[in-house]
Design a protein around this motif. Structure first.
Motif, PDB file in Angstrom:
ATOM      1  N   ALA A   1     -97.601 -38.924 -60.068  1.00 38.77           N
ATOM      2  CA  ALA A   1     -97.538 -37.495 -59.687  1.00 38.77           C
ATOM      3  C   ALA A   1     -96.511 -37.219 -58.605  1.00 38.77           C
ATOM      4  CB  ALA A   1     -98.926 -37.001 -59.258  1.00 38.77           C
ATOM      5  N   ARG A   2     -95.412 -37.938 -58.626  1.00 39.18           N
ATOM      6  CA  ARG A   2     -94.354 -37.726 -57.641  1.00 39.18           C
ATOM      7  C   ARG A   2     -93.148 -37.085 -58.339  1.00 39.18           C
ATOM      8  NH1 ARG A   2     -95.961 -40.561 -53.175  1.00 39.18           N
ATOM      9  NH2 ARG A   2     -97.575 -42.131 -53.559  1.00 39.18           N
ATOM     10  N   LEU A   3     -93.109 -35.766 -58.313  1.00 36.72           N
ATOM     11  CA  LEU A   3     -92.052 -35.039 -59.010  1.00 36.72           C
ATOM     12  C   LEU A   3     -90.899 -34.647 -58.094  1.00 36.72           C
ATOM     13  CD1 LEU A   3     -94.082 -32.718 -61.420  1.00 36.72           C
ATOM     14  CD2 LEU A   3     -93.301 -35.069 -61.742  1.00 36.72           C
ATOM     15  N   ASP A   4     -91.026 -34.914 -56.795  1.00 36.12           N
ATOM     16  CA  ASP A   4     -89.925 -34.626 -55.880  1.00 36.12           C
ATOM     17  C   ASP A   4     -88.703 -35.425 -56.293  1.00 36.12           C
ATOM     18  OD1 ASP A   4     -91.617 -33.018 -54.483  1.00 36.12           O
ATOM     19  OD2 ASP A   4     -92.028 -34.465 -52.883  1.00 36.12           O
ATOM     20  N   GLY A   5     -87.547 -34.768 -56.287  1.00 31.09           N
ATOM     21  CA  GLY A   5     -86.313 -35.448 -56.647  1.00 31.09           C
ATOM     22  C   GLY A   5     -85.946 -35.337 -58.102  1.00 31.09           C
ATOM     23  N   PHE A   6     -86.878 -34.868 -58.947  1.00 32.43           N
ATOM     24  CA  PHE A   6     -86.557 -34.648 -60.359  1.00 32.43           C
ATOM     25  C   PHE A   6     -85.867 -33.295 -60.533  1.00 32.43           C
ATOM     26  CE2 PHE A   6     -89.826 -37.889 -61.247  1.00 32.43           C
ATOM     27  CZ  PHE A   6     -89.170 -38.624 -62.228  1.00 32.43           C
ATOM     28  N   ASN A   7     -85.151 -33.154 -61.639  1.00 36.50           N
ATOM     29  CA  ASN A   7     -84.468 -31.894 -61.907  1.00 36.50           C
ATOM     30  C   ASN A   7     -85.449 -30.794 -62.322  1.00 36.50           C
ATOM     31  OD1 ASN A   7     -84.971 -32.046 -64.770  1.00 36.50           O
ATOM     32  ND2 ASN A   7     -83.278 -33.490 -64.962  1.00 36.50           N
ATOM     33  N   ASP A   8     -84.931 -29.585 -62.429  1.00 36.54           N
ATOM     34  CA  ASP A   8     -85.791 -28.432 -62.743  1.00 36.54           C
ATOM     35  C   ASP A   8     -86.409 -28.534 -64.133  1.00 36.54           C
ATOM     36  OD1 ASP A   8     -85.308 -27.332 -60.279  1.00 36.54           O
ATOM     37  OD2 ASP A   8     -83.705 -25.990 -60.968  1.00 36.54           O
ATOM     38  N   LYS A   9     -85.721 -29.194 -65.052  1.00 39.49           N
ATOM     39  CA  LYS A   9     -86.282 -29.324 -66.405  1.00 39.49           C
ATOM     40  C   LYS A   9     -87.546 -30.175 -66.389  1.00 39.49           C
ATOM     41  CE  LYS A   9     -82.074 -28.601 -69.119  1.00 39.49           C
ATOM     42  NZ  LYS A   9     -81.162 -29.156 -70.155  1.00 39.49           N
ATOM     43  N   VAL A  10     -87.521 -31.259 -65.620  1.00 41.90           N
ATOM     44  CA  VAL A  10     -88.720 -32.087 -65.493  1.00 41.90           C
ATOM     45  C   VAL A  10     -89.809 -31.317 -64.753  1.00 41.90           C
ATOM     46  CG1 VAL A  10     -89.706 -34.191 -64.505  1.00 41.90           C
ATOM     47  CG2 VAL A  10     -87.436 -34.253 -65.585  1.00 41.90           C
ATOM     48  N   LYS A  11     -89.440 -30.645 -63.671  1.00 44.11           N
ATOM     49  CA  LYS A  11     -90.432 -29.904 -62.891  1.00 44.11           C
ATOM     50  C   LYS A  11     -91.062 -28.774 -63.700  1.00 44.11           C
ATOM     51  CE  LYS A  11     -88.511 -30.955 -58.341  1.00 44.11           C
ATOM     52  NZ  LYS A  11     -87.799 -30.446 -57.157  1.00 44.11           N
ATOM     53  N   SER A  12     -90.312 -28.216 -64.651  1.00 35.49           N
ATOM     54  CA  SER A  12     -90.884 -27.164 -65.496  1.00 35.49           C
ATOM     55  C   SER A  12     -91.990 -27.701 -66.404  1.00 35.49           C
ATOM     56  CB  SER A  12     -89.790 -26.516 -66.352  1.00 35.49           C
ATOM     57  OG  SER A  12     -89.341 -27.409 -67.376  1.00 35.49           O
ATOM     58  N   LYS A  13     -92.024 -29.032 -66.563  1.00 28.70           N
ATOM     59  CA  LYS A  13     -93.066 -29.664 -67.376  1.00 28.70           C
ATOM     60  C   LYS A  13     -94.310 -30.004 -66.554  1.00 28.70           C
ATOM     61  CE  LYS A  13     -90.330 -30.040 -71.020  1.00 28.70           C
ATOM     62  NZ  LYS A  13     -90.579 -29.293 -72.269  1.00 28.70           N
ATOM     63  N   GLU A  14     -94.338 -29.570 -65.298  1.00 28.40           N
ATOM     64  CA  GLU A  14     -95.440 -29.948 -64.421  1.00 28.40           C
ATOM     65  C   GLU A  14     -96.811 -29.606 -64.991  1.00 28.40           C
ATOM     66  OE1 GLU A  14     -96.915 -29.540 -59.762  1.00 28.40           O
ATOM     67  OE2 GLU A  14     -94.996 -28.695 -60.391  1.00 28.40           O
ATOM     68  N   PRO A  15     -97.014 -28.435 -65.621  1.00 24.56           N
ATOM     69  CA  PRO A  15     -98.350 -28.144 -66.169  1.00 24.56           C
ATOM     70  C   PRO A  15     -98.815 -29.178 -67.192  1.00 24.56           C
ATOM     71  CG  PRO A  15     -97.066 -26.125 -66.022  1.00 24.56           C
ATOM     72  CD  PRO A  15     -96.128 -27.247 -65.708  1.00 24.56           C
ATOM     73  N   GLU A  16     -97.931 -29.589 -68.110  1.00 29.66           N
ATOM     74  CA  GLU A  16     -98.377 -30.567 -69.096  1.00 29.66           C
ATOM     75  C   GLU A  16     -98.458 -31.972 -68.502  1.00 29.66           C
ATOM     76  OE1 GLU A  16     -95.480 -31.632 -72.392  1.00 29.66           O
ATOM     77  OE2 GLU A  16     -94.539 -29.789 -71.645  1.00 29.66           O
ATOM     78  N   ILE A  17     -97.615 -32.261 -67.506  1.00 23.64           N
ATOM     79  CA  ILE A  17     -97.730 -33.542 -66.814  1.00 23.64           C
ATOM     80  C   ILE A  17     -99.079 -33.638 -66.114  1.00 23.64           C
ATOM     81  CG2 ILE A  17     -96.854 -34.912 -64.885  1.00 23.64           C
ATOM     82  CD1 ILE A  17     -94.032 -33.898 -65.626  1.00 23.64           C
ATOM     83  N   ARG A  18     -99.452 -32.571 -65.415  1.00 21.54           N
ATOM     84  CA  ARG A  18    -100.743 -32.565 -64.718  1.00 21.54           C
ATOM     85  C   ARG A  18    -101.905 -32.624 -65.713  1.00 21.54           C
ATOM     86  NH1 ARG A  18    -100.958 -31.716 -59.404  1.00 21.54           N
ATOM     87  NH2 ARG A  18     -99.031 -31.186 -58.316  1.00 21.54           N
ATOM     88  N   ALA A  19    -101.753 -31.965 -66.836  1.00 28.57           N
ATOM     89  CA  ALA A  19    -102.811 -32.011 -67.856  1.00 28.57           C
ATOM     90  C   ALA A  19    -103.064 -33.447 -68.292  1.00 28.57           C
ATOM     91  CB  ALA A  19    -102.433 -31.149 -69.056  1.00 28.57           C
ATOM     92  N   ALA A  20    -101.989 -34.237 -68.376  1.00 30.85           N
ATOM     93  CA  ALA A  20    -102.139 -35.639 -68.765  1.00 30.85           C
ATOM     94  C   ALA A  20    -102.713 -36.480 -67.629  1.00 30.85           C
ATOM     95  CB  ALA A  20    -100.790 -36.202 -69.203  1.00 30.85           C
TER      96      ALA A  20
END
Length: 590
Positions: free
Chosen positions: A117-136
């Motif tokens: 769950a460390r999304l700092d430093g990723f680009n905006d495209k990855v960060k836009s996937k945060e809802p589905e990442i968190r769901a997983a």
């Protein structure tokens, strides 16, 4: 030939994804470079489309390739199948540059950062996937991970490119088989493009012993089939046999282990212990052989699918490794049989195959909780609870009580298990049903025995509920790294530590004041949460906590470190560069 295949792949990628993949960040680049970047992204989308069985639009939407992508070119969490896909792709116009060790390491590290769950430093495209990442990441259901490393080079990905990826997969699989990896070279990618969308239909000649038939309203036959013949089906067609089933064969499960044990130890009882196999097919033609007798019949079935009994077929096939099947048939399995039903869909209404599949998989389901319900100890506990005007629910079908109404066998097993040992705490977190499979042996009898009283159960459940309530509050601590994941996934480890708390143990007796017990439990929950969060941040910063919580060795090591005094108490723990883990908690400032 390699260049021919490469050109065909490129043409197909352009046809499928040209208008779907975002290339705005390459708008000012040379046309040649822009095309290469597009084909690399389209290759990642193709992998998602083919392996996840989604349409081109959704596959293109999974692409996150650009600067700061952490080596991940596409990612998608499919909530329908609870599968998280990660893809790294490399396009070489000449087909001569395979993926190297640096690329493999970057891919593995990027996945590790996401799983922690460390999304700092990723680009905006990855960060836009945060809802589905968190769901997983926050799912309490088992999540599977599919990693794909694909390139257009002819050569396979060499060992340096695979080393870090393989190590990550091994680590994810340390407690359960949840991760797989696919390494795809040019030939593999070409097969993705040329493989037909639908599996070819399977035809079988099935030998039924002691068979019978039903002609109305739809034709069907039933009888015994020798397990050697069932194994032959599996070795020829594997999972394709189950194309219409709700689930494919699981390599490991408690049910399959029991099936395997029966075949190994008492094959002659297999027919009696097994529920059988249901097969649907487009048509059935009976061979004239044996007519009019019913001791043996050969039935030629077109377009078959196993819709119930996939675990039986897979386990039989895995146990009787062929060739040669003849040798297996000479052993004990020569007398091992399984009941088979074959249902013809000729003349049936539209959708009837789906209704058969659903009905045969969901009617009369028996869970291991039903086995525990046969234990007299459960009945005694329910009686004792009733004397105290509370309900103790241990049979399926009853509504679980809430609050002061009482509790269920599930809550009792969780609480008692966490109080007993870290090994059992991990088991109830990993698969609580395993606790109820054998009511005459540990670990079940370690918890449920003649010495257990309803009062002890009730106290343990109340402590667990209070700890869970406190963890709900602590999970929202903004300044605690991965506070929510620690609270969700390590809740049972923390509960075990609470039960080990010296102050709580002093109050753990029949005459204790419940209010005092719960007050101490709440304080201990806060302290242990902080200690666990600090320990994980120091020692397992990139760990996928859902998998960690189900690993006995890692959880034992953690508990030993926290209880041995080798871990500095949280209030004194401020390593250089580490966040103040107390900051933001009630009573510790903001």
């Amino acid at each position: 030939m390699a260049q021919y295949h490469l050109n065909r792949i490129a043409a197909r990628l352009e046809a499928d994804f040209q208008s779907l993949i975002d290339m705005s960040d390459w708008a000012t680049r040379r046309a040649e470079d822009r095309k290469s970047a597009f084909l690399s992204r389209a290759l990642a989308a193709l992998c998602i489309k083919s392996l996840a069985k989604v349409d081109a639009n959704r596959a293109a939407g999974a692409v996150v390739d650009t600067f700061d992508d952490g080596g991940i070119d596409a990612l998608m969490f499919d909530q329908g199948t609870d599968t998280f896909y990660f893809v790294q792709s490399k396009w070489s116009a000449a087909g001569t540059k395979p993926m190297n060790g640096a690329a493999g390491s970057k891919f593995a590290d990027g996945i590790g950062r996401i799983l922690s769950a460390r999304l700092d430093g990723f680009n905006d495209k990855v960060k836009s996937k945060e809802p589905e990442i968190r769901a997983a990441l926050y799912s309490t259901r088992p999540v599977k991970f599919v990693l794909v490393a694909a390139h257009s080079a002819v050569a396979a990905i060499a060992a340096p490119g695979r080393q870090r990826i393989d190590a990550l997969v091994d680590d994810l699989n340390s407690s359960d088989q949840i991760a797989t990896v696919h390494y795809l070279n040019q030939a593999d990618v070409y097969r993705l493009l040329t493989s037909p969308a639908d599996l070819p239909k399977i035809s079988l000649a099935i030998s039924l012993r002691d068979w019978g038939s039903i002609t109305q309203p739809y034709r069907a036959y039933y009888g015994r089939v020798n397990v050697a013949e069932v194994a032959d089906w599996w070795h020829r067609y594997n999972d394709a046999l189950c194309s219409r089933n709700l689930r494919h064969f699981f390599q490991t499960s408690d049910v399959n282990d029991a099936l395997h044990a029966t075949l190994e130890d008492e094959a002659h009882h297999f027919w009696y212990f097994n529920n059988g196999i249901t097969i649907i097919c487009d048509s059935i033609v009976k061979s004239p052989i044996g007519t009019p007798r019913t001791d043996l019949g050969i039935f030629n079935c077109e377009g078959i699918s196993v819709v119930n009994g996939a675990q039986t077929v897979g386990t039989v096939g895995a146990t009787l490794m062929a060739p040669p099947l003849a040798e297996a048939a000479e052993g004990g399995v020569a007398n091992a049989w399984v009941q088979v039903r074959i249902i013809s869909l000729q003349g049936s209404p539209a959708g009837f195959d789906r209704r058969i599949t659903i009905a045969t998989n969901f009617q009369n389901a028996v869970t291991k909780r039903d086995f525990a319900a046969m234990d007299p100890t459960q009945h005694r506990l329910a009686t004792e609870f009733a004397i105290d005007r509370r309900r103790y629910v241990y049979k399926s079908g009853e509504v679980d009580p809430k609050g002061e109404e009482g509790c269920s066998i599930t809550e009792a097993t969780q609480a008692l298990g966490c109080a007993a040992s870290i090994d059992i705490a991990v088991q109830v977190k990993r698969e609580i049903g395993e606790m109820w499979g054998r009511t005459d042996a540990p670990p079940y009898t370690d918890l449920f025995n003649e010495e257990l009283t309803s009062l002890k159960v009730w106290r343990a459940v109340l402590v667990m509920r209070r700890v869970d309530e406190e963890l709900q509050v602590l999970s929202k601590s903004e300044h605690i790294p991965r506070a929510d994941m620690v609270a969700i996934h390590l809740n049972r480890l923390i509960l075990h530590l609470v039960f080990r708390d010296a102050d709580l143990r002093r109050l753990d007796h029949d005459e204790c004041d419940i209010a005092d017990l719960l007050r101490v439990a709440q304080m201990a929950a806060k302290e242990q949460f902080m200690r666990v969060a600090a320990y994980m941040e120091t020692n397992h910063q990139s760990e996928y906590l859902a998998s960690f919580s189900k690993n006995r060795v890692k959880c034992n090591t953690t508990v030993h470190a926290l209880l041995s005094g080798s871990v500095v108490p949280v209030k004194d723990e401020k390593p250089k560069g580490q966040l103040d883990l107390l900051k933001g908690l009630p009573g510790h400032g903001s």
